[in-house]
Motif scaffolding. Structure first.
Motif, mmCIF file in Angstrom:
data_model
loop_
_atom_site.group_PDB
_atom_site.id
_atom_site.type_symbol
_atom_site.label_atom_id
_atom_site.label_comp_id
_atom_site.label_asym_id
_atom_site.label_seq_id
_atom_site.Cartn_x
_atom_site.Cartn_y
_atom_site.Cartn_z
ATOM 1 N N LYS A 236 0.835 -1.216 0.000
ATOM 2 C CA LYS A 236 0.000 0.000 0.000
ATOM 3 C C LYS A 236 0.864 1.258 0.000
ATOM 4 C CE LYS A 236 -3.539 -2.710 0.412
ATOM 5 N NZ LYS A 236 -4.328 -3.057 -0.811
ATOM 6 N N GLU A 237 2.033 1.161 0.644
ATOM 7 C CA GLU A 237 2.978 2.277 0.680
ATOM 8 C C GLU A 237 4.269 1.823 0.014
ATOM 9 O OE1 GLU A 237 3.626 3.655 4.649
ATOM 10 O OE2 GLU A 237 1.523 3.398 5.220
ATOM 11 N N PHE A 238 4.725 2.577 -0.966
ATOM 12 C CA PHE A 238 5.972 2.254 -1.665
ATOM 13 C C PHE A 238 6.914 3.440 -1.512
ATOM 14 C CE2 PHE A 238 8.941 1.980 -5.135
ATOM 15 C CZ PHE A 238 9.137 0.610 -5.341
ATOM 16 N N ILE A 239 8.021 3.219 -0.809
ATOM 17 C CA ILE A 239 8.977 4.289 -0.530
ATOM 18 C C ILE A 239 10.279 3.996 -1.265
ATOM 19 C CG2 ILE A 239 10.245 5.544 1.252
ATOM 20 C CD1 ILE A 239 8.008 4.679 3.210
ATOM 21 N N ALA A 240 10.556 4.749 -2.310
ATOM 22 C CA ALA A 240 11.811 4.618 -3.037
ATOM 23 C C ALA A 240 12.910 5.296 -2.227
ATOM 24 C CB ALA A 240 11.697 5.240 -4.421
ATOM 25 N N VAL A 241 13.949 4.541 -1.898
ATOM 26 C CA VAL A 241 15.106 5.107 -1.206
ATOM 27 C C VAL A 241 16.188 5.264 -2.270
ATOM 28 C CG1 VAL A 241 16.661 4.907 0.760
ATOM 29 C CG2 VAL A 241 14.399 3.825 0.838
ATOM 30 N N ASP A 242 16.352 6.479 -2.738
ATOM 31 C CA ASP A 242 17.268 6.748 -3.837
ATOM 32 C C ASP A 242 18.246 7.824 -3.377
ATOM 33 O OD1 ASP A 242 18.465 7.119 -6.405
ATOM 34 O OD2 ASP A 242 16.669 6.314 -7.334
ATOM 35 N N ILE A 259 13.719 14.457 1.320
ATOM 36 C CA ILE A 259 12.380 13.964 1.014
ATOM 37 C C ILE A 259 11.879 14.728 -0.199
ATOM 38 C CG2 ILE A 259 10.008 13.712 1.858
ATOM 39 C CD1 ILE A 259 11.171 13.675 4.711
ATOM 40 N N CYS A 260 11.613 14.015 -1.266
ATOM 41 C CA CYS A 260 11.210 14.653 -2.519
ATOM 42 C C CYS A 260 9.712 14.924 -2.523
ATOM 43 C CB CYS A 260 11.595 13.765 -3.698
ATOM 44 S SG CYS A 260 11.167 14.474 -5.307
ATOM 45 N N ALA A 261 9.353 16.175 -2.769
ATOM 46 C CA ALA A 261 7.942 16.538 -2.886
ATOM 47 C C ALA A 261 7.418 16.303 -4.303
ATOM 48 C CB ALA A 261 7.745 18.006 -2.506
ATOM 49 N N LYS A 262 8.299 16.511 -5.288
ATOM 50 C CA LYS A 262 7.891 16.389 -6.686
ATOM 51 C C LYS A 262 9.134 16.186 -7.548
ATOM 52 C CE LYS A 262 5.844 19.070 -10.504
ATOM 53 N NZ LYS A 262 7.034 18.843 -11.382
ATOM 54 N N ASP A 263 9.003 15.323 -8.566
ATOM 55 C CA ASP A 263 10.045 15.216 -9.578
ATOM 56 C C ASP A 263 9.393 15.245 -10.957
ATOM 57 O OD1 ASP A 263 9.032 12.650 -10.005
ATOM 58 O OD2 ASP A 263 10.724 11.620 -9.083
ATOM 59 N N SER A 264 10.084 14.763 -11.977
ATOM 60 C CA SER A 264 9.549 14.861 -13.340
ATOM 61 C C SER A 264 8.290 14.034 -13.536
ATOM 62 C CB SER A 264 10.605 14.420 -14.357
ATOM 63 O OG SER A 264 10.941 13.057 -14.175
ATOM 64 N N SER A 265 8.035 13.078 -12.645
ATOM 65 C CA SER A 265 6.832 12.249 -12.759
ATOM 66 C C SER A 265 5.647 12.854 -12.028
ATOM 67 C CB SER A 265 7.109 10.840 -12.225
ATOM 68 O OG SER A 265 7.459 10.874 -10.848
ATOM 69 N N GLY A 266 5.852 13.978 -11.339
ATOM 70 C CA GLY A 266 4.766 14.639 -10.637
ATOM 71 C C GLY A 266 4.940 14.604 -9.128
ATOM 72 N N PRO A 267 3.957 15.129 -8.384
ATOM 73 C CA PRO A 267 4.045 15.139 -6.923
ATOM 74 C C PRO A 267 3.950 13.728 -6.345
ATOM 75 C CG PRO A 267 2.387 16.711 -7.717
ATOM 76 C CD PRO A 267 2.753 15.841 -8.872
ATOM 77 N N LEU A 313 9.567 9.364 -2.032
ATOM 78 C CA LEU A 313 10.969 9.272 -2.444
ATOM 79 C C LEU A 313 11.832 9.952 -1.397
ATOM 80 C CD1 LEU A 313 13.358 8.853 -4.403
ATOM 81 C CD2 LEU A 313 12.627 10.919 -5.608
ATOM 82 N N ILE A 314 12.760 9.190 -0.819
ATOM 83 C CA ILE A 314 13.680 9.730 0.177
ATOM 84 C C ILE A 314 15.096 9.265 -0.174
ATOM 85 C CG2 ILE A 314 11.902 9.658 1.963
ATOM 86 C CD1 ILE A 314 13.391 7.226 3.167
ATOM 87 N N GLY A 315 16.095 9.854 0.468
ATOM 88 C CA GLY A 315 17.455 9.370 0.265
ATOM 89 C C GLY A 315 18.488 10.350 0.763
ATOM 90 N N PRO A 316 19.722 9.884 0.914
ATOM 91 C CA PRO A 316 20.793 10.788 1.338
ATOM 92 C C PRO A 316 21.107 11.803 0.248
ATOM 93 C CG PRO A 316 21.688 8.681 0.621
ATOM 94 C CD PRO A 316 20.203 8.521 0.614
#
Length: 346
Positions: A236-242, A259-267, A313-316
């Motif tokens: 149900k929750e998918f968290i990309a660690v990039d 913590i990414c709010a938005k990228d090229s794929s949208g919010p 989307l989160i990551g260092p």
């Protein structure tokens, strides 16, 4: 925090220094499997070669999935020139200037490896003068010079090198005394090391998880379809660690989890973003929120494939992304802390 920084460094050093351009990731996947076996943690492998670890939680119907991708930028042999040099084609999106002068390894179909160096076709100012400066760094103007006594196409073919062979860039991994980590392929091997250690930490400390939690190590993210299939069905929750991307006019930091709010794929999902920020605040985890206009993730791939999931989307923070990159152990630990602490929350 009682995280073992030496073990994290061990994972980082080994994962970063195992070549794994998109499409040729078996060696680093084998390392991950060996480490998971040593931890007595079961895993499954998808038909496409991704690796999934599932840690059982109290609720098995509502699952969380963290992802990181082990595939990296690289290149392929496009052709063998009459003088014995190799033309190349990029794997993934990077500036060709970032590999000018880089050492590399060519791997043939039978697993034989040869070393070389990537140069422009006019690498010497003593020969080409201003033309060497002005030459556009583009694939057609770049080539691999083999560390072999070759001077013709037939010489190279006799080595077993052929069109389509993979070219890996030297990682040049350095961890300084002040805990800066400099290396190629921190995108996204830093996060793979983080998830591997998170699995170890959760299992060794017998942490009770409110939800069954999956760790999905994808191997085709740089090609855009890493997590487009085989996500555990109850996710149900998918968290990309990039990675976060500090730089000009960005809010990200090399010393924090981004913590990414938005990228090229949208919010990304607002509810999930708020939950992650709340976890950071409640646990004094240093974080930054940012927007990346030229970025996509495994979460983006999953959404495009039609998965009905909330994504984040989160990551260092990783400086100079898709080039010779840099981060800091502070960012590694902050990201790890967020993964572990969020895994424990309802």
């Amino acid at each position: 925090m009682d995280y073992n920084s030496e073990k994290i460094r061990y994972y980082l050093q080994n994962i970063l220094n195992l070549p794994s351009p998109t499409g040729n990731t078996e060696r680093v996947m084998d390392f991950l499997k060996e480490e998971l076996n040593a931890l007595n943690v079961p895993f499954t492998v998808t038909n496409k070669g991704a690796l999934i670890v599932t840690l059982e939680g109290k609720n098995n119907e509502y699952q969380r999935t963290f992802s990181a991708h082990v595939d990296t930028l690289g290149a392929m042999v496009k052709g063998i020139k009459s003088n014995g040099a190799l033309s190349l084609v990029p794997i993934g999106g990077f500036m060709m200037s970032s590999i000018d002068g880089e050492n590399c390894t060519i791997e043939t179909l039978d697993g034989t490896t040869y070393t070389g160096t990537i140069h422009t076709t006019k690498p010497s100012v003593h020969i080409s003068g201003q033309e060497a400066h002005d030459l556009k760094r583009s694939p057609e103007n770049m080539e691999v010079i083999l560390d072999e006594k070759v001077s013709s196409k037939s010489d190279v073919e006799a080595l077993g090198i052929n069109v389509g062979d993979f070219i890996s860039f030297e990682a040049r991994t350095i961890i300084t005394e002040k805990e800066f980590i400099k290396s190629r392929h921190l995108d996204d091997k830093a996060s793979v090391a983080i998830l591997l250690y998170a699995i170890q930490y959760i299992t060794e400390n017998k942490i009770e998880l409110p939800y069954t939690t999956n760790f999905f190590i994808s191997n085709y993210e740089e090609a855009g379809h890493g997590a487009s299939a085989s996500i555990p069905i109850a996710t149900k929750e998918f968290i990309a660690v990039d990675m976060g991307a500090p730089g000009l006019d960005q809010n990200s930091s090399e010393f924090a989890v981004c913590i990414c709010a938005k990228d090229s794929s949208g919010p990304y999902d607002l509810w999930l973003k708020k939950k992650l920020i709340e976890t950071c605040k409640n646990n004094n985890i240093d974080y930054r929120i940012d927007i990346y206009p030229y970025y996509g993730s495994d979460a983006s791939a999953a959404l495009r494939a039609g998965w009905d999931i909330k994504t984040a989307l989160i990551g260092p923070g990783v400086f100079s992304s898709h080039a010779y990159e840099r981060t800091h152990m502070d960012a590694i630990i902050s990201t790890l802390d967020l993964v572990v602490k969020y895994s424990k929350e309802n």
